[in-house]
Motif scaffolding. Structure first.
Motif, PDB file in Angstrom:
ATOM      1  N   THR A  76      14.920  -6.360  19.050  1.00 27.21           N
ATOM      2  CA  THR A  76      15.851  -5.517  19.425  1.00 27.21           C
ATOM      3  C   THR A  76      16.878  -6.326  20.318  1.00 27.21           C
ATOM      4  N   GLY A  77      18.036  -5.716  20.087  1.00 31.35           N
ATOM      5  CA  GLY A  77      19.202  -6.461  20.632  1.00 31.35           C
ATOM      6  C   GLY A  77      20.412  -5.646  21.075  1.00 31.35           C
ATOM      7  N   TRP A  78      21.452  -6.097  21.101  1.00 31.52           N
ATOM      8  CA  TRP A  78      22.813  -5.343  21.376  1.00 31.52           C
ATOM      9  C   TRP A  78      23.936  -6.415  21.289  1.00 31.52           C
ATOM     10  N   VAL A  79      24.987  -5.656  20.970  1.00 32.42           N
ATOM     11  CA  VAL A  79      26.241  -6.209  20.562  1.00 32.42           C
ATOM     12  C   VAL A  79      27.258  -5.732  21.810  1.00 32.42           C
ATOM     13  N   TRP A  80      28.030  -6.613  22.395  1.00 32.10           N
ATOM     14  CA  TRP A  80      28.956  -6.103  23.226  1.00 32.10           C
ATOM     15  C   TRP A  80      30.381  -6.939  23.303  1.00 32.10           C
ATOM     16  N   GLY A  81      31.174  -6.610  22.531  1.00 26.97           N
ATOM     17  CA  GLY A  81      32.466  -7.562  22.354  1.00 26.97           C
ATOM     18  C   GLY A  81      32.030  -8.440  21.329  1.00 26.97           C
ATOM     19  N   THR A  82      32.115  -9.515  21.786  1.00 26.60           N
ATOM     20  CA  THR A  82      31.827 -10.863  20.816  1.00 26.60           C
ATOM     21  C   THR A  82      30.739 -11.361  21.306  1.00 26.60           C
ATOM     22  N   LEU A  83      29.752 -10.709  22.210  1.00 22.24           N
ATOM     23  CA  LEU A  83      28.583 -11.230  22.645  1.00 22.24           C
ATOM     24  C   LEU A  83      27.309 -10.528  22.072  1.00 22.24           C
ATOM     25  N   CYS A  84      26.409 -11.132  21.572  1.00 21.44           N
ATOM     26  CA  CYS A  84      24.926 -10.505  21.148  1.00 21.44           C
ATOM     27  C   CYS A  84      23.883 -11.031  21.930  1.00 21.44           C
ATOM     28  N   GLY A  85      23.174 -10.117  22.193  1.00 17.04           N
ATOM     29  CA  GLY A  85      21.967 -10.339  23.068  1.00 17.04           C
ATOM     30  C   GLY A  85      20.546  -9.918  22.549  1.00 17.04           C
ATOM     31  N   VAL A  86      19.610 -10.712  22.723  1.00 12.81           N
ATOM     32  CA  VAL A  86      18.183 -10.133  22.004  1.00 12.81           C
ATOM     33  C   VAL A  86      17.605  -9.836  23.261  1.00 12.81           C
ATOM     34  N   ASP A  87      16.965  -8.540  23.376  1.00 13.34           N
ATOM     35  CA  ASP A  87      16.233  -8.003  24.226  1.00 13.34           C
ATOM     36  C   ASP A  87      14.835  -8.554  24.167  1.00 13.34           C
ATOM     37  N   ALA A  88      14.356  -8.193  22.695  1.00 21.84           N
ATOM     38  CA  ALA A  88      12.883  -8.532  22.767  1.00 21.84           C
ATOM     39  C   ALA A  88      12.759  -9.131  21.104  1.00 21.84           C
ATOM     40  N   LEU A  89      11.789 -10.223  20.883  1.00 25.07           N
ATOM     41  CA  LEU A  89      11.529 -10.414  19.727  1.00 25.07           C
ATOM     42  C   LEU A  89       9.877 -10.878  19.626  1.00 25.07           C
ATOM     43  N   TRP A  90       9.471 -10.246  18.713  1.00 25.65           N
ATOM     44  CA  TRP A  90       7.739  -9.966  18.763  1.00 25.65           C
ATOM     45  C   TRP A  90       7.261 -10.278  17.328  1.00 25.65           C
ATOM     46  N   VAL A  91       6.379 -10.990  17.160  1.00 24.35           N
ATOM     47  CA  VAL A  91       5.628 -11.289  15.824  1.00 24.35           C
ATOM     48  C   VAL A  91       4.218 -11.033  16.247  1.00 24.35           C
ATOM     49  N   ARG A  92       3.617 -10.278  15.106  1.00 25.99           N
ATOM     50  CA  ARG A  92       2.009  -9.978  15.181  1.00 25.99           C
ATOM     51  C   ARG A  92       1.420 -11.423  15.359  1.00 25.99           C
ATOM     52  N   GLU A  93       0.478 -11.522  16.189  1.00 28.19           N
ATOM     53  CA  GLU A  93      -0.433 -12.465  16.556  1.00 28.19           C
ATOM     54  C   GLU A  93      -0.753 -13.589  15.490  1.00 28.19           C
ATOM     55  N   GLU A  94      -1.251 -12.924  14.573  1.00 24.97           N
ATOM     56  CA  GLU A  94      -1.953 -13.655  13.333  1.00 24.97           C
ATOM     57  C   GLU A  94      -0.835 -14.203  12.438  1.00 24.97           C
ATOM     58  N   LEU A  95       0.296 -13.624  12.516  1.00 22.94           N
ATOM     59  CA  LEU A  95       1.591 -14.175  11.786  1.00 22.94           C
ATOM     60  C   LEU A  95       2.236 -15.026  12.354  1.00 22.94           C
ATOM     61  N   ARG A  96       2.013 -15.353  13.806  1.00 19.57           N
ATOM     62  CA  ARG A  96       2.767 -16.254  14.341  1.00 19.57           C
ATOM     63  C   ARG A  96       2.667 -17.720  13.867  1.00 19.57           C
ATOM     64  N   HIS A  97       3.795 -18.459  13.835  1.00 16.62           N
ATOM     65  CA  HIS A  97       4.039 -19.664  13.402  1.00 16.62           C
ATOM     66  C   HIS A  97       4.085 -19.953  11.630  1.00 16.62           C
ATOM     67  N   THR A  98       4.355 -18.793  11.142  1.00 19.85           N
ATOM     68  CA  THR A  98       4.514 -18.730   9.732  1.00 19.85           C
ATOM     69  C   THR A  98       5.750 -18.382   9.124  1.00 19.85           C
ATOM     70  N   GLY A  99       6.888 -18.392  10.187  1.00 20.51           N
ATOM     71  CA  GLY A  99       8.310 -18.225   9.731  1.00 20.51           C
ATOM     72  C   GLY A  99       8.966 -16.919  10.026  1.00 20.51           C
ATOM     73  N   TRP A 100       8.059 -15.757  10.565  1.00 15.09           N
ATOM     74  CA  TRP A 100       8.749 -14.568  10.952  1.00 15.09           C
ATOM     75  C   TRP A 100       9.552 -14.508  11.771  1.00 15.09           C
ATOM     76  N   GLY A 101       9.214 -15.404  12.851  1.00 15.86           N
ATOM     77  CA  GLY A 101      10.312 -15.274  14.018  1.00 15.86           C
ATOM     78  C   GLY A 101      11.537 -15.968  13.574  1.00 15.86           C
ATOM     79  N   THR A 102      11.372 -17.037  12.857  1.00 15.05           N
ATOM     80  CA  THR A 102      12.737 -17.546  12.477  1.00 15.05           C
ATOM     81  C   THR A 102      13.595 -16.479  11.515  1.00 15.05           C
ATOM     82  N   ARG A 103      13.010 -15.797  10.683  1.00 12.14           N
ATOM     83  CA  ARG A 103      13.569 -14.966   9.740  1.00 12.14           C
ATOM     84  C   ARG A 103      14.240 -13.650  10.610  1.00 12.14           C
ATOM     85  N   LEU A 104      13.507 -13.240  11.759  1.00 12.65           N
ATOM     86  CA  LEU A 104      14.158 -12.232  12.718  1.00 12.65           C
ATOM     87  C   LEU A 104      15.236 -12.658  13.521  1.00 12.65           C
ATOM     88  N   LEU A 105      15.372 -14.000  14.018  1.00 11.35           N
ATOM     89  CA  LEU A 105      16.006 -14.319  14.642  1.00 11.35           C
ATOM     90  C   LEU A 105      17.434 -14.613  13.817  1.00 11.35           C
TER      91      LEU A 105
END
Length: 148
Positions: free
Chosen positions: A61-90
């Motif tokens: 989840t995130g937001w855009v304000w003018g030319t700034l983008c902020g990430v509020d939360a990034l979460w990946v299910r525990e057994e899927l961490r370190h498999t590329g999901w976080g990178t894909r989301l970001l």
């Protein structure tokens, strides 16, 4: 001074969650920020990732304000961490930010979460704050986006 007298004048009250107060503060601060910056209210967005079984794999989840983008939360299910999901989301959030005209992204992570993950993806640390429970720190990161 009686209890009745105290209730008539100015007061400060501490309580639990106050949705009405939160909404009012949001409106007032958004108006102040818009006057000061010329940018309107932040526009929130979300990114949902599902696995092959259509189960939630993670999200952002995130937001855009003018030319700034902020990430509020990034979460990946525990057994899927370190498999590329976080990178894909970001990366999806960065692409969305560029699409919306953003030049910078910012986010924060606790020291026990993923600051090194963000650094590997080009974010630079801009500050740390001690005092997080368990002796941890809040880590603040920023990245200049490449529009090309």
């Amino acid at each position: 001074m009686t209890v009745e007298d105290a209730a008539v004048g100015p007061s400060v009250q501490v309580g639990g969650e106050d949705e009405e107060l939160s909404e009012r503060l949001d409106r007032e601060l958004t108006a102040l920020n818009a006057r000061a910056t010329g940018a309107g209210k932040p526009d929130e967005f979300s990114i949902r990732a599902t696995d092959d079984a259509a189960e939630l794999a993670g999200g952002l989840t995130g937001w855009v304000w003018g030319t700034l983008c902020g990430v509020d939360a990034l979460w990946v299910r525990e057994e899927l961490r370190h498999t590329g999901w976080g990178t894909r989301l970001l990366r999806a959030a960065e692409a969305e930010a560029v699409r919306r005209g953003c030049t910078d992204m910012l986010l924060s992570s606790y020291s026990f979460q993923a600051p090194d993950f963000y650094k590997r993806l080009g974010y630079r640390e801009t500050g740390r704050l001690d005092g997080i429970p368990g002796g941890h720190q809040a880590v603040y990161l920023q990245k200049t986006l490449d529009a090309g």
